[in-house]
Design an enzyme around this catalytic site. Structure first.
Site, short mmCIF file in Angstrom:
data_model
loop_
_atom_site.label_atom_id
_atom_site.label_comp_id
_atom_site.label_asym_id
_atom_site.label_seq_id
_atom_site.Cartn_x
_atom_site.Cartn_y
_atom_site.Cartn_z
CG ASP A 10 -1.59 1.31 1.37
OD1 ASP A 10 -2.44 1.73 0.23
OD2 ASP A 10 -2.24 1.58 2.35
CB SER A 11 0.31 4.63 -0.82
OG SER A 11 -0.85 5.12 -0.29
CB CYS A 73 -2.55 1.41 -2.90
SG CYS A 73 -2.37 3.05 -3.51
CD GLU A 151 -3.25 8.54 8.49
OE1 GLU A 151 -2.55 9.39 8.75
OE2 GLU A 151 -3.01 7.38 7.57
CB CYS A 183 -10.30 5.20 1.11
SG CYS A 183 -9.13 5.61 2.16
CG HIS A 185 -7.15 5.34 6.03
ND1 HIS A 185 -6.09 5.05 5.11
CD2 HIS A 185 -6.34 5.87 7.05
CE1 HIS A 185 -5.03 5.69 5.49
NE2 HIS A 185 -5.01 5.95 6.80
#
Lengths: 264, 264
Positions: A10-11, A73, A151, A183, A185
């Protein structure tokens, strides 16, 4: 092949939702995870650059002798997937196709898609869904605050609920039946999103749909790990392994013992 | 020199607060602004990389024949300022020194510093303040949601007020007398920050302190523009000029007529 690891890149950190879904489904498999944290975000970079970075990530995982590569990603899945599939002699799968396939399954007529600004602007999910099933109504919206909220670890915070309402109630009011969490996340927010917008809208978690895909491929090839002896997973990051470790623990809800720094 | 422009570069859009402060103070000056949006964020990159990018940005502005360069980026100010000052034969100023100088002025004993995670971890303001006036009490905190909130345009939004309270009331409770807004995005939130934490804490807006610094240097050198004829400012971005334009308008509260794409 059976004893070899599953490679995930992933990035950054978001792909850990895919890592977690893989482990939930296939706890015996060993996973090698690479987060290219030094060069994130990919979404704002050109296609050529994303392909080059993805090649380097894949080469690193190939060096770890993985049996399959999962591109966790969205930007890399959009731009580099066919390229890596042609180049490598092991299966490579991205996160967009499995999510899009889950969106068109069943009879839903109106699909919502959310993601980062870069993913939404790329229209990657929209194009794939339309290719799979033309004529569906699609409503897209970028949700740029979700990644920093995750995050921060504000997973069940009044701010997060307010932001979810602001972003997603307009989609609900437009009558979407499914919502693609486009996404990596976002699956971390799945529970609170469901609470805010109601259980009537089916959430499509691309970490889970991608895992189903990996599981079918490994089953079909008869490459699933068949020894009971588990090996420790490996985590690599191209920058700030401490930050990867700290935020990674929000994703995995447990300690990550060791994150190794590598550079290209 | 008088008729030449002021050059400003930033890793992205945030430096527009510096641009706006410069124009408020010196409306006759022409400004050339470069946002290196393709390669942001700088804060997560190595010192060598930040210096290399900063050199390229400065070289671009030198090509535009500017008379002074303002580094409106905290990471670049931390790492590349002395280097560019040695290399170029025009004045180069950063955002950290002016902010730190304003913090130590007067008799405050307890200073708060906020910024992005990268800026706070770099301890750039803390070190500069301590060098200028050892012994001050310093309380730092990163505020990673502020940048995306500003870029969403949620400048006076209930979510923003809640987030400000969550981040800054603990600093207030520790008795800070001044608060350094150590990120070029934050001055856009100045009014609402003041409303949430109260007018008793002096906010140090590094866009303004940097502008005072530019003004003194140009005055001392007698390089201020002296013709009444104004020329249009120029805006350049290394990627996604449309996004620069859209978010830039949140910063400037007016239309940006034209953003030109360049690449290195």
């Amino acid at each position: 092949m059976n004893q070899k690891a599953i490679g995930v890149f992933d990035s950054g950190i978001g792909g850990l939702t895919v890592y977690q879904a893989l482990k939930d489904k296939m706890p015996d498999e060993k996973v090698v995870y690479l987060g290219d944290t030094a060069r994130l975000p990919y979404g704002t970079k050109s296609a050529e650059t994303i392909i080059r970075y993805s090649e380097e990530n894949a080469a690193f995982l190939m060096g770890k002798k993985v049996k399959i590569i999962v591109i966790a990603c969205n930007s890399s899945s959009s731009y580099a997937l066919p390229h890596l599939q042609n180049k490598l002699d092991i299966p490579v799968i991205g996160v967009i196709n499995p999510g899009a396939e889950a969106a068109v399954r069943g009879g839903a007529q109106k699909i919502g898609i959310i993601g980062t600004t870069a993913t939404i602007n790329s229209r990657a999910y929209e194009k794939t869904i339309t290719r799979l099933k033309p004529g569906l109504k699609i409503v897209s919206r970028d949700c740029p605050l979700f990644v920093p909220l995750v995050e921060e670890g504000w997973l069940d915070h009044p701010v997060t609920r307010l932001v979810i309402g602001e972003y997603l109630l307009p989609l609900k009011n437009q009558g979407i039946e499914k919502l693609v969490l486009g996404c990596t996340h976002y699956p971390v927010l799945k529970k609170v999103i469901s609470e805010v917008i109601g259980a009537g809208i089916e959430l499509i978690d691309s970490a889970q749909t991608t895992t189903e895909n990996v599981f079918s491929i490994l089953t079909e090839l008869d490459w699933l790990r068949n020894s009971g002896k588990r090996s420790a997973d490996e985590f690599y990051a191209t920058d700030f392994p401490e930050r990867f470790q700290k935020i990674g623990e929000i994703f995995l809800k447990r300690k990550i013992v060791k994150v190794q720094a590598i550079s290209f």
